[in-house]
Design an enzyme around this catalytic site. Structure first.
Site, mmCIF file in Angstrom:
data_model
loop_
_atom_site.group_PDB
_atom_site.id
_atom_site.type_symbol
_atom_site.label_atom_id
_atom_site.label_comp_id
_atom_site.label_asym_id
_atom_site.label_seq_id
_atom_site.Cartn_x
_atom_site.Cartn_y
_atom_site.Cartn_z
ATOM 1 N N CYS A 1 0.471 -1.244 0.036
ATOM 2 C CA CYS A 1 0.057 0.010 -0.056
ATOM 3 C C CYS A 1 0.640 1.175 -0.185
ATOM 4 O O CYS A 1 1.612 1.672 -1.149
ATOM 5 C CB CYS A 1 -0.717 0.266 1.411
ATOM 6 S SG CYS A 1 -2.237 1.497 1.239
ATOM 7 N N SER B 1 -7.681 0.054 1.106
ATOM 8 C CA SER B 1 -8.379 1.368 2.048
ATOM 9 C C SER B 1 -6.667 2.547 1.200
ATOM 10 O O SER B 1 -6.114 2.723 2.258
ATOM 11 C CB SER B 1 -8.178 0.797 3.466
ATOM 12 O OG SER B 1 -8.597 1.707 4.248
ATOM 13 N N HIS C 1 -3.972 -4.702 0.203
ATOM 14 C CA HIS C 1 -4.042 -4.748 1.859
ATOM 15 C C HIS C 1 -4.172 -6.208 2.222
ATOM 16 O O HIS C 1 -5.585 -6.885 2.511
ATOM 17 C CB HIS C 1 -5.114 -3.943 2.804
ATOM 18 C CG HIS C 1 -3.700 -2.843 3.249
ATOM 19 N ND1 HIS C 1 -2.710 -2.344 3.914
ATOM 20 C CD2 HIS C 1 -4.554 -1.338 2.471
ATOM 21 C CE1 HIS C 1 -2.370 -1.659 4.212
ATOM 22 N NE2 HIS C 1 -3.509 -0.616 3.683
ATOM 23 N N GLU D 1 -2.711 -9.107 3.815
ATOM 24 C CA GLU D 1 -2.524 -9.177 5.062
ATOM 25 C C GLU D 1 -4.072 -8.687 5.732
ATOM 26 O O GLU D 1 -4.157 -9.462 7.080
ATOM 27 C CB GLU D 1 -1.413 -8.709 5.230
ATOM 28 C CG GLU D 1 -1.665 -6.780 5.890
ATOM 29 C CD GLU D 1 -2.029 -5.734 5.101
ATOM 30 O OE1 GLU D 1 -2.016 -4.121 5.436
ATOM 31 O OE2 GLU D 1 -1.894 -5.975 4.209
#
Length: 310
Positions: A142, A192, A235, A237
């Site tokens: 990100c 995000s 993202h 993760e």
């Protein structure tokens, strides 16, 4: 895969509850195996959450991994206790003479700032420059990906009209690259962020391979220098509830965010979000560890990295 971490790291108990094999230092030293040395530069504000997420993502290969967490000494975290950081994190000064098989640089909630305005930017670029000779392969996530693209290749970032938040469809490009081996033609991944790396500059750079793209979320995975550097714009993760927590946090701040896309069943934020990206995320980290770290890194980390170009 056994992950070797400090025996009292809070994430250890939760990983064991999920039936993930976690090995503490005492057991690891009894095994005659050279573990992969992975260093994680954790720039996220709530560090314990990111520790758990990344350790979970690294847990799906038969390789033994020794994880070290790195902090920016030029930045004081406001959302993680000083005692936790002091106990479980090292500074660059403490590790700068070491070599590592792999590195992960996480995102950070500083996208709206110019890179040079970030208070730890000078230290971060020191780490990224150091990684060229001391790390076999680095994954940037990100904002970490935007920062890495900017520092290593001069790729600028652009402010989006509004926050990109949700779980988006992506299609695989360059399927022959091992990093996307086993991926479905179309897969989901969370995003995000308020900014993106310049799409045109990425496409115009012959040193890059774009491995995954999205009509809605833009370029997702970029391979640099054959895998020495990997840039993941979202993202992978994230846990099931991470976007939910961010959305409700923004509401509490009076930001009035849009509902995360493709996330809540029937777009009802009171319902449990669907977890639709875990298999892709596991595959991403497994392929990275296998094809870009384990099969490339020297057995003796003290050997010159100049002899181990990807």
């Amino acid at each position: 895969m056994p992950i070797k971490i400090q025996s009292d790291l809070p994430a250890k108990a939760e990983l064991e509850e999920e039936n993930i094999f976690v090995m503490d230092e005492n057991r690891a030293i009894s095994q005659n195996i050279r573990p992969l040395e992975i260093i994680v530069l954790n720039l996220m504000p709530i560090k314990q959450d990111t520790e758990l997420q990344l350790l979970r993502g690294l847990s799906n290969t038969p390789l033994q991994i020794d994880v070290t967490f790195l902090q920016m000494s030029s930045h004081v975290s406001k959302n993680t206790s000083a005692s936790h950081i002091k106990k479980f994190y090292q500074t660059f000064e403490e590790i700068k003479n070491n070599n590592y098989d792999g590195m992960i640089i996480t995102g950070a909630p500083v996208e709206k700032l110019e890179f040079e305005e970030v208070n730890y930017w000078d230290e971060l670029i020191t780490v990224m420059e150091w990684s060229k000779k001391h790390v076999t392969s680095t994954i940037h996530i990100c904002w970490g990906a935007q920062a890495g693209l900017y520092y290593h290749y001069g790729i600028k970032k652009e402010l989006l009209p509004k926050k990109l938040s949700g779980v988006y469809k992506h299609r695989v490009m360059n399927r022959k690259e091992p990093l996307v081996r086993g991926f479905d033609d179309v897969f989901m991944a969370p995003h995000s962020r308020y900014t993106q790396a310049s799409r045109q500059q990425i496409l115009d750079n012959p040193r890059f391979k774009v491995l995954a793209d999205s009509d809605e979320a833009g370029i997702y995975i970029v391979l640099g220098d054959g895998g020495k550097e990997i840039f993941v714009m979202g993202h992978p993760e994230y846990d099931r509830l991470t976007l939910d927590q961010e959305y409700k946090r923004d509401i509490d701040k009076g930001i009035e965010p849009d509902l995360p896309v493709n996330y809540y069943p029937d777009d009802d934020c009171n319902r449990k979000p669907l977890l639709s990206w875990r298999s892709h995320a596991n595959n991403l980290y497994t392929n990275w560890l296998n094809y870009y770290v384990y099969q490339i890194t020297p057995y003796d980390l003290n050997e010159s990295y100049d002899n181990y170009c990807i």
